[in-house]
Design an enzyme around this catalytic site. Structure first.
Site: not given
Ligand code: BJW
Length: 241
Positions: A106, A121, A150, A191, A233
């Site tokens: 963001d 990301h 583009c 998370s 936070a």
């Molecule tokens: C507060 C609060 C307040 C609330 N104060 N706190 C199995 C095992 C392991 C890995 C994998 C698997 N299967 C697949 C994978 C790989 C996959 C993955 O991890 N999947 C999991 C879901 C299982 N990962 C990938 O694909 C990554 N690439 C990769 O692995 O490359 C190698 C590869 C290549 C080719 C083939 C296979 C592998 C890429 C990951 C990209 C993530 N992208 C996103 C979307 C971005 C675009 C968009 O925005 O639309 O990024 S996903 C989304 O989740 C976003 C975030 O950055 C990311 C993390 O989320 P985040 O920030 O943690 O948010 P939340 O909502 O989950 O949590 C919020 C937290 O805040 C909560 O805990 C609340 O309690 C807290 N909160 N209010 C403080 N006020």
């Protein structure tokens, strides 16, 4: 330990060596940018795979762009909150000892004056051509044409990392190095479910850094924490200064 004494303990450690802050969507929640998961999460009504993958984009670029165009409008209207500002202030006081790693796309950290942010990301304000690879900044809120094109005629996509895509290599290397040399590793508003980013917490822990979690809710990374700060936070981070 009560929250206040934990905050005091963490504050003292901030003077002791390299500081890394690793943030997720939760830090922007108090700026009214929804998180991904959870009851108010962006994805409560959608499966992420239907929007946040290259396959989804290639099959319906306009639909995916409608989503991101809406999200860009929402982020544009948001302001950095006290959590973002506190991290910028910590960096200002100890610039050579501080690294900020974010999963957020963001740009609110940068708007709060954080510098040299490691963006794992990508960035919703940058677009990349899927044909020629040209990438650049674009601040337009609500595009005239979706999907945007583009100069070469190719389709532009947001320069963000979708599921199944690699993280930018240089950013990942910077993040790992910072995690390995951190004395204190603050895990804020994530998370800790999405890899490889979530793996940084273990890298830091195994390299000897003290992990601090700032989150109102439990996460799988809690087991690695030296200190758990249950709260938002925007409330906790200003109290660490
Ligand atoms: C507060 C609060 C307040 C609330 N104060 N706190 C199995 C095992 C392991 C890995 C994998 C698997 N299967 C697949 C994978 C790989 C996959 C993955 O991890 N999947 C999991 C879901 C299982 N990962 C990938 O694909 C990554 N690439 C990769 O692995 O490359 C190698 C590869 C290549 C080719 C083939 C296979 C592998 C890429 C990951 C990209 C993530 N992208 C996103 C979307 C971005 C675009 C968009 O925005 O639309 O990024 S996903 C989304 O989740 C976003 C975030 O950055 C990311 C993390 O989320 P985040 O920030 O943690 O948010 P939340 O909502 O989950 O949590 C919020 C937290 O805040 C909560 O805990 C609340 O309690 C807290 N909160 N209010 C403080 N006020």
């Amino acid at each position: 330990m009560r929250v206040e004494s934990t905050i005091n303990a963490v504050r003292q450690r901030l003077c002791a060596g390299n500081i890394v802050a690793f943030t997720g969507a939760g830090i922007s929640a108090e700026s009214h940018v929804p998180t991904f998961r959870g009851t108010d999460g962006l994805w409560r009504n959608y499966s992420p795979e239907s929007l946040a993958t290259a396959e989804a984009f290639l099959s319906d670029p306009r639909l995916v762009w409608e989503w991101y165009d809406w999200l860009r409008g929402l982020i544009h209207a948001a302001e950095p909150n006290p959590g973002h500002l506190a991290l910028a202030e910590i960096q200002k006081r100890s610039p050579e000892r501080f690294t900020l790693i974010t999963q957020n796309i963001d740009g609110l950290h940068q708007r709060a004056a954080s510098r040299d942010v490691v963006k794992l990301h990508g960035d919703i304000w940058r677009l990349r051509c899927i044909t020629c690879g040209r990438e650049g900044r674009n601040d337009q809120v609500h595009m005239k044409h979706l999907p945007p094109l583009c100069r070469c005629g190719g389709t532009l996509r947001p320069a963000i990392v979708w599921f199944g895509e690699m993280l930018p290599e240089d950013e990942w290397i910077r993040a790992v190095k910072a995690a390995q040399s951190a004395k204190i590793f603050l895990v804020i508003g994530t998370s800790a479910l999405v890899y490889p980013a979530a793996g940084l917490v273990r890298i830091a822990h195994e390299s000897g850094s003290q992990v601090v979690i700032v989150n109102p809710d439990p996460t799988p990374a809690d087991e690695l924490a030296r200190w758990l700060l249950r709260g938002t936070a925007g409330d906790i981070l200003p109290r660490l200064i």
